[in-house]
Enzyme design. Structure first.
Site, PDB file in Angstrom:
ATOM      1  N   ASP A  55       9.426   2.852  -0.270  1.00 61.30           N
ATOM      2  CA  ASP A  55       8.242   3.550   0.503  1.00 61.30           C
ATOM      3  C   ASP A  55       8.465   3.156   1.887  1.00 61.30           C
ATOM      4  OD1 ASP A  55       6.081   4.707   1.784  1.00 61.30           O
ATOM      5  OD2 ASP A  55       4.442   3.741   0.396  1.00 61.30           O
TER       6      ASP A  55
ATOM      7  N   TYR B  49       0.854  -1.213   0.010  1.00 60.74           N
ATOM      8  CA  TYR B  49      -0.055  -0.032   0.070  1.00 60.74           C
ATOM      9  C   TYR B  49       0.827   1.368   0.017  1.00 60.74           C
ATOM     10  CZ  TYR B  49      -3.311   3.591   1.749  1.00 60.74           C
ATOM     11  OH  TYR B  49      -4.069   4.499   1.927  1.00 60.74           O
TER      12      TYR B  49
ATOM     13  N   LYS C 108       4.218   9.122   8.857  1.00 57.66           N
ATOM     14  CA  LYS C 108       3.845   8.413  10.102  1.00 57.66           C
ATOM     15  C   LYS C 108       4.843   8.670  11.229  1.00 57.66           C
ATOM     16  CE  LYS C 108       0.978   4.990   8.291  1.00 57.66           C
ATOM     17  NZ  LYS C 108       0.910   4.167   7.028  1.00 57.66           N
TER      18      LYS C 108
HETATM   19  C1  LIG Z   1       0.473   4.783   5.578  1.00 55.83           C
HETATM   20  C2  LIG Z   1       1.283   4.563   4.584  1.00 55.83           C
HETATM   21  C3  LIG Z   1       1.025   5.460   3.559  1.00 55.83           C
HETATM   22  C4  LIG Z   1       0.190   6.544   3.431  1.00 55.83           C
HETATM   23  O1  LIG Z   1       0.235   7.451   4.250  1.00 55.83           O
HETATM   24  P1  LIG Z   1      -0.834   8.408   4.891  1.00 55.83           P
HETATM   25  O2  LIG Z   1      -0.526   9.503   6.006  1.00 55.83           O
HETATM   26  O3  LIG Z   1      -2.142   7.567   5.455  1.00 55.83           O
HETATM   27  O4  LIG Z   1      -1.141   9.232   3.607  1.00 55.83           O
HETATM   28  C5  LIG Z   1       1.747   5.338   2.360  1.00 55.83           C
HETATM   29  N1  LIG Z   1       2.571   4.096   2.324  1.00 55.83           N
HETATM   30  C6  LIG Z   1       2.922   3.322   3.368  1.00 55.83           C
HETATM   31  C7  LIG Z   1       3.884   2.202   3.201  1.00 55.83           C
HETATM   32  C8  LIG Z   1       2.073   3.489   4.368  1.00 55.83           C
HETATM   33  O5  LIG Z   1       2.229   2.569   5.383  1.00 55.83           O
END
Ligand SMILES: *Cc1c(COP(=O)(O)O)cnc(C)c1O
Length: 437
Positions: free
Chosen positions: A246, A151, A274
């Site tokens: 990511d 994701y 995060k």
């Molecule tokens: C949470 C997450 C996102 C999205 O971040 P948001 O702050 O919710 O937009 C993108 N990539 C990864 C790997 C994530 O865990």
């Protein structure tokens, strides 16, 4: 005799959720909060302190969701609170540069040898969306490759799921994403070297970037073989495509330098989110000086943000990251988590229950399966999620809060005490006895 636990009272939360239905689609501002995959309606949280949270009905829980990852220091951390409070006196936002942005950037760049320049944004989604644009702008290619089971936030390019076949164009995984956009995103399975080779053969000189989660942790915890990640680095380099890590979850979680350092692999672009904001909305992307020169106003790739580098958010991030830099922080986190997991594993073995716990750093994931290795999304048994649902309810009833879906991982913060974890282990044992009775 069958074990039964009394359900917690949800009177106030239920009432708040009914009201929320009038305001928000599905009553929430982010879908997974709606408790669709678990028993009951969502709990409305009133406050948190250290590893504990309290809901509107006054129920207390030991929290393993930790706001989906950001709270590696637990709730209401005194240093973060103080840092934010002292900035509050000076103003909330200026839309002009502040010293705090420099301070957070310096803290990161001095202690991270995988990026030379950084740009702050306000969410993980925004960070990834910008990284994709940067990769496309820099390589002057359009196609990107993502993996089934990773994701990357909700931008159009990434709301794409696998079609049928080894290597195919993606299909949109949300209404409202133009088919033409999805055609620029190719989705393949994780842990499949042949699929990677085929994608680079089929789309020679067209692939701007391959994006992967540092460690895929949004659809179960799909631990990859480091050899495979090395192969991914090699094949992207060989084809002059970029590798984007990511690290919105893994950044500052698997160590201060995240998954890049964990694998010892240099990605071309890294995204963060995060933890980086200490609980405030912050995202970031970084790369070498040379690559980052493509970003506006220096280069042709446009990216901007009214509240980017927001001083309150920076203040929270600075306080959080300073604590993470303390010696042994990550070692302690990892030891604590492993000890927690091992104790549950012994119980599982003793009882011969069909459940595994996968773990890395301070992340863990329960999978109701016999498989001892799960590297791909299609290896997760969707039917086993009914077991998670039972476990989730039994844990809530004993004052333990896990994420409301069996596909979500759990997080251990530095605020979880030995007592918190011992209490949780006891609760998990009871919950598993209920699941398997
Ligand atoms: C949470 C997450 C996102 C999205 O971040 P948001 O702050 O919710 O937009 C993108 N990539 C990864 C790997 C994530 O865990």
């Amino acid at each position: 005799m069958a074990i039964k636990l009394e359900d917690i009272s949800r009177e106030k939360s239920t009432e708040l959720f009914e009201n929320a239905q009038k305001f928000f689609p599905g009553g929430v501002n982010s879908p997974v909060r709606a408790f669709k995959s678990v028993y009951g309606s969502p709990l409305f949280i009133e406050r948190g302190d250290r590893a504990h949270i309290w809901d509107a009905d006054g129920n207390e829980f030991i929290d393993f969701c930790c706001s989906w990852g950001p709270l590696i220091l637990g709730h209401n951390n005194p240093q973060i609170r103080e840092s934010v409070a002292s900035q509050l006196d000076k103003g909330l936002s200026f839309g002009a540069p502040t010293r705090l942005e420099n301070e957070l950037a310096a803290l990161i760049l001095k202690n991270n040898s995988y990026i030379e320049k950084i740009r702050f944004v306000s969410s993980g989604t925004e960070a990834v969306m910008s990284a994709i644009r940067l990769a496309r702008g820099y390589t002057k290619r359009d196609k990107i490759v993502k993996f089934d089971g990773c994701y990357h936030g909700h931008s159009d390019a990434l709301l794409v799921k696998a079609g049928s076949g080894l290597v195919t164009f993606g299909e949109t995984s949300s209404a409202g994403v133009p088919k033409a956009f999805a055609e620029e995103t190719i989705v393949i399975a994780l842990d499949d070297k042949a699929a990677l080779e085929k994608v680079f053969a089929d789309f020679k000189d067209q692939i701007a970037a391959v994006i992967i989660e540092g460690v895929p942790a949004n659809n179960g915890l799909l631990l990859q073989d480091p050899e495979y990640i090395k192969f991914l680095r090699q094949i992207t380099s060989d084809n002059s495509s970029m590798l984007i890590f990511d690290e919105v979850i893994t950044g500052f979680r698997l160590g201060f330098q995240g998954a890049a350092h964990y694998y010892g692999i240099q990605p071309d672009i890294i995204t963060y989110g995060k933890i980086i904001g200490g609980g405030m909305p912050v995202g970031a992307y970084g790369a070498s000086n040379e690559i980052m020169e493509s970003i506006s106003p220096q280069g042709p790739v446009y990216q901007a943000g009214t509240l980017s580098g927001n001083p309150i958010a920076m203040a929270a991030g600075i306080a959080a990251l300073n604590i993470l830099l303390q010696e042994q922080f990550y070692k302690n986190q990892e030891d604590t988590t492993l000890n927690f997991v091992e104790q549950i594993r012994s119980f599982i073995q003793e009882k011969k229950y069909k459940v595994q716990i996968f773990t890395i750093g301070s992340i863990f994931w329960f999978a109701f399966t016999d498989r001892t290795r799960i590297t791909r999304a299609d290896q997760i048994d969707a039917n086993s999620m009914t077991k998670y649902k039972i476990m989730h309810r039994a844990l809530l009833n004993q004052g333990v809060y896990f994420g409301p879906s069996g596909y979500e991982v759990g997080f251990i913060s530095s605020a979880h005490t030995e007592q918190d974890l011992a209490t949780t282990i006891s609760a998990i044992k009871v919950a598993l006895d209920i699941v398997f009775q």
